[in-house]
Enzyme design. Structure first.
Site, PDB file in Angstrom:
ATOM      1  N   ASP A 281       0.671  -0.816   0.102  1.00  0.00           N
ATOM      2  CA  ASP A 281      -0.170   0.431   0.064  1.00  0.00           C
ATOM      3  C   ASP A 281       0.656   0.873   0.153  1.00  0.00           C
ATOM      4  O   ASP A 281       1.977   1.272  -0.090  1.00  0.00           O
ATOM      5  CB  ASP A 281      -0.631  -0.460   1.271  1.00  0.00           C
ATOM      6  CG  ASP A 281      -0.251  -0.517   2.544  1.00  0.00           C
ATOM      7  OD1 ASP A 281       1.320   0.109   2.463  1.00  0.00           O
ATOM      8  OD2 ASP A 281      -0.432  -1.214   3.479  1.00  0.00           O
TER       9      ASP A 281
ATOM     10  N   ASP B 283       1.340   4.985   1.828  1.00  0.00           N
ATOM     11  CA  ASP B 283       1.903   5.676   3.105  1.00  0.00           C
ATOM     12  C   ASP B 283       1.795   7.168   2.575  1.00  0.00           C
ATOM     13  O   ASP B 283       3.175   7.028   1.886  1.00  0.00           O
ATOM     14  CB  ASP B 283       1.962   5.504   4.115  1.00  0.00           C
ATOM     15  CG  ASP B 283       2.044   3.868   3.960  1.00  0.00           C
ATOM     16  OD1 ASP B 283      -0.053   3.912   4.085  1.00  0.00           O
ATOM     17  OD2 ASP B 283       2.263   3.641   4.491  1.00  0.00           O
TER      18      ASP B 283
ATOM     19  N   ASP C 208      10.317   3.451  12.858  1.00  0.00           N
ATOM     20  CA  ASP C 208      11.045   2.992  13.382  1.00  0.00           C
ATOM     21  C   ASP C 208      12.722   2.286  12.729  1.00  0.00           C
ATOM     22  O   ASP C 208      12.987   2.710  13.480  1.00  0.00           O
ATOM     23  CB  ASP C 208      10.383   1.538  13.606  1.00  0.00           C
ATOM     24  CG  ASP C 208       9.352   1.076  12.027  1.00  0.00           C
ATOM     25  OD1 ASP C 208       9.594   1.701  10.559  1.00  0.00           O
ATOM     26  OD2 ASP C 208       9.091   0.062  12.208  1.00  0.00           O
TER      27      ASP C 208
HETATM   28  P1  ATP Z   1       4.657  -2.935   5.569  1.00  0.00           P
HETATM   29  O1  ATP Z   1       2.863  -2.126   4.652  1.00  0.00           O
HETATM   30  O2  ATP Z   1       5.283  -3.764   4.204  1.00  0.00           O
HETATM   31  O3  ATP Z   1       4.357  -4.049   5.867  1.00  0.00           O
HETATM   32  P2  ATP Z   1       5.200  -0.699   5.820  1.00  0.00           P
HETATM   33  O4  ATP Z   1       6.835   0.013   6.658  1.00  0.00           O
HETATM   34  O5  ATP Z   1       4.658   0.106   5.131  1.00  0.00           O
HETATM   35  O6  ATP Z   1       5.636  -2.154   5.520  1.00  0.00           O
HETATM   36  P3  ATP Z   1       3.279   0.318   7.734  1.00  0.00           P
HETATM   37  O7  ATP Z   1       2.748  -0.314   8.963  1.00  0.00           O
HETATM   38  O8  ATP Z   1       2.220   0.446   6.917  1.00  0.00           O
HETATM   39  O9  ATP Z   1       4.434  -0.227   7.423  1.00  0.00           O
HETATM   40  O10 ATP Z   1       4.122   1.069   8.254  1.00  0.00           O
HETATM   41  C1  ATP Z   1       3.936   2.944   7.912  1.00  0.00           C
HETATM   42  C2  ATP Z   1       4.707   3.536   8.416  1.00  0.00           C
HETATM   43  O11 ATP Z   1       4.942   3.798   9.250  1.00  0.00           O
HETATM   44  C3  ATP Z   1       6.721   2.724   8.577  1.00  0.00           C
HETATM   45  O12 ATP Z   1       7.653   2.280   7.126  1.00  0.00           O
HETATM   46  C4  ATP Z   1       6.968   3.439   9.846  1.00  0.00           C
HETATM   47  O13 ATP Z   1       7.985   4.800   8.389  1.00  0.00           O
HETATM   48  C5  ATP Z   1       5.976   3.612  10.122  1.00  0.00           C
HETATM   49  N1  ATP Z   1       5.680   2.821  11.503  1.00  0.00           N
HETATM   50  C6  ATP Z   1       4.723   1.925  11.421  1.00  0.00           C
HETATM   51  N2  ATP Z   1       4.866   1.356  12.641  1.00  0.00           N
HETATM   52  C7  ATP Z   1       6.029   1.444  13.254  1.00  0.00           C
HETATM   53  C8  ATP Z   1       6.112   1.645  14.549  1.00  0.00           C
HETATM   54  N3  ATP Z   1       5.509   0.936  15.224  1.00  0.00           N
HETATM   55  N4  ATP Z   1       6.654   2.463  14.868  1.00  0.00           N
HETATM   56  C9  ATP Z   1       7.714   3.390  14.465  1.00  0.00           C
HETATM   57  N5  ATP Z   1       7.086   4.134  13.582  1.00  0.00           N
HETATM   58  C10 ATP Z   1       5.927   3.107  12.808  1.00  0.00           C
HETATM   59 MG    MG Z   2       2.665   0.349   4.719  1.00  0.00          MG
END
Ligand code: ATP
Ligand code: MG
Length: 439
Positions: A60, A62, A140
């Site tokens: 997705d 963001d 993170d």
């Molecule tokens: P995916 O969607 O492939 O699982 P993602 O990195 O996009 O991976 P998301 O959970 O969609 O993960 O979160 C989007 C972004 O928000 C992350 O890339 C990170 O920068 C931030 N983020 C999400 N969860 C956390 C957390 N628990 N602590 C700090 N930052 C976070």
């Molecule tokens: Mg994501």
């Protein structure tokens, strides 16, 4: 204060990173364009930038912006503000949803505004808005803190994430202990990303994992479930589970996996189940969470069932009570949501019915709304050697057969199962068999 989190902004042109505007989803582009035209900053951020740089398809998109949730909401007719712990806006276009978050202030040691931690240091609310730089600091991992501006195709890198992508290294931003205490789920995220991206976890991010594993007990179980589900559906569940086990994180969550990965018998079934899940995810097929957890809890169920049989209970009531035992025990660790209970129980309770291949029972089973899931579950049991492959093959054939063929299969099984009960002078016609079946 700044030493751990020190950041140096690098703005990297497309000629160096190669990520082009055309690779971004139209919906995400509409969101960043609209925000920018209204005078705000807006970037694609997080997993999408990371995955595109690694040449894989993002799950997705963001968006991060300096507009407040209210300002974002005001710009998009189809949008709503969600979340309490972490307020953000969902913007919809077509079937797509883009998550838009406002730049957050980095965590301060003292509580202020709407940034609240509990007594273990866990952030329970994080709604203090800040600069883009502070937003990067509170993400993170460095590879998740890259900001892509679709307007000029530049990447803004505050934490050296681009370099870490090149070296396939998962590096946590700031002090690892503090960051895991703020949000223990980051420990699960570390293992998930390492498995999914085939990255190594940087030493400073890896070392505290086993020491802080108990903090997972402090995370609301619904969030733990969501994160475990993401891990299991990452397409690399086997590797992720092994990694969790090696870091000592599995025990508090799915303890049965800890043992099962050691034991020969259970191992085969779980391994088949996880391999099958990974293959489905990679092929873009759906995986039902209920099916997945039904497989993960199957051996626990067998153990509870056996205990009840040993205590003298009869087979079927013992099976249903064992289901309650299994789900109840699991709920105390990682809560499998109750909405999945019904389907899990159905999949489990269908299993003994696959053994019955005579009379009208196979037809009734075929018409059961959960037949497909039950059958897929049976295939896994056969592949792991728990039931004869011949049984699974029979059901594969039975489904594909036409009415007349089915009738022959049925009779064949009646004859082998109960050779002496009925003596027929001649083989009945298919029509006669259908009559018998429909009795
Ligand atoms: P995916 O969607 O492939 O699982 P993602 O990195 O996009 O991976 P998301 O959970 O969609 O993960 O979160 C989007 C972004 O928000 C992350 O890339 C990170 O920068 C931030 N983020 C999400 N969860 C956390 C957390 N628990 N602590 C700090 N930052 C976070
Ligand atoms: Mg994501």
């Amino acid at each position: 204060m700044q030493s751990d989190n020190a950041s140096h902004l690098q703005r990297i042109p497309v000629s160096q990173h190669g990520l082009m505007r055309a690779q971004i989803s139209p919906c995400a582009l509409k969101v960043t364009d609209t925000l920018q035209q209204a005078g705000f900053m807006a970037f694609i951020v997080g997993g999408a930038v990371r995955d595109l740089l690694l040449k894989s398809t993002p799950k997705d998109f963001d968006v991060a912006t300096n507009a407040t949730p209210e300002q974002v909401h005001a710009l998009f007719r189809r949008s709503h503000i969600i979340g309490r712990r972490f307020r953000l806006v969902h913007v919809m276009c077509g079937n797509d949803t883009i998550e838009v978050s406002t730049f957050r202030a980095s965590a301060a040691p003292e509580e202020h505004g709407d940034h609240v931690t509990d007594d273990t240091g866990r952030i329970v609310r994080d709604n203090v808005f800040g600069s883009q730089e502070s937003d990067a600091q509170r993400r993170d991992f460095t590879v998740n803190a890259l900001y892509y501006d679709p307007a000029n195709e530049e990447i803004w890198d505050f934490q050296g994430g681009l370099n870490d992508i090149e070296h396939r290294s998962l590096r946590i931003i700031g002090d690892a202990m503090t960051r895991y205490r703020e949000d223990p789920v980051r420990m699960l995220r570390a293992t998930r990303f390492a498995a999914k991206l085939d990255f190594h976890i940087d030493e400073s991010a890896r070392t505290p994992l086993s020491q802080l594993a108990d903090l997972l007990g402090n995370v609301p179980s619904s969030r733990l479930f969501d994160e475990m589900l993401k891990l299991l559906l990452s397409g690399h569940s086997m590797r992720a589970i092994e990694q969790l086990r090696d870091e000592g994180l599995l025990h508090g969550i799915l303890p049965m996996l800890n043992d099962l990965l050691e034991e020969e018998s259970g191992n085969r079934f779980i391994v088949e189940a996880l391999k099958n899940t990974d293959a489905r995810v990679k092929a873009g097929k759906s995986v039902s969470p209920a099916f997945l957890f039904a497989t993960l809890l199957w051996h626990e169920l067998q153990i509870h069932h056996q205990t009840r049989l040993d205590a003298g209970e009869t087979t079927t009531p013992a099976l249903f009570s064992a289901m309650e035992d299994t789900l109840g025990q699991q709920r105390a660790r990682l809560a499998v949501p109750r909405r999945l209970d019904g389907m899990m129980k159905e999949i489990w309770s269908l299993q003994p019915r696959f053994e019955q291949r005579s009379g009208s029972r196979p037809f009734r089973l075929l018409g059961h709304p959960r037949f497909r899931a039950g059958y897929d579950f049976l295939l896994l049991r056969a592949e792991s050697g728990e039931v004869p492959m011949e049984l699974a093959d029979w059901w594969t054939e039975f489904q594909a057969a036409d009415e007349a063929q089915r009738a022959t299969m049925l009779i064949a099984s009646v004859v082998t199962e109960q050779p002496k009960r009925r003596r027929r002078r001649k083989k009945p016609s298919a029509a006669e068999v259908v009559e018998i079946v429909n009795e």
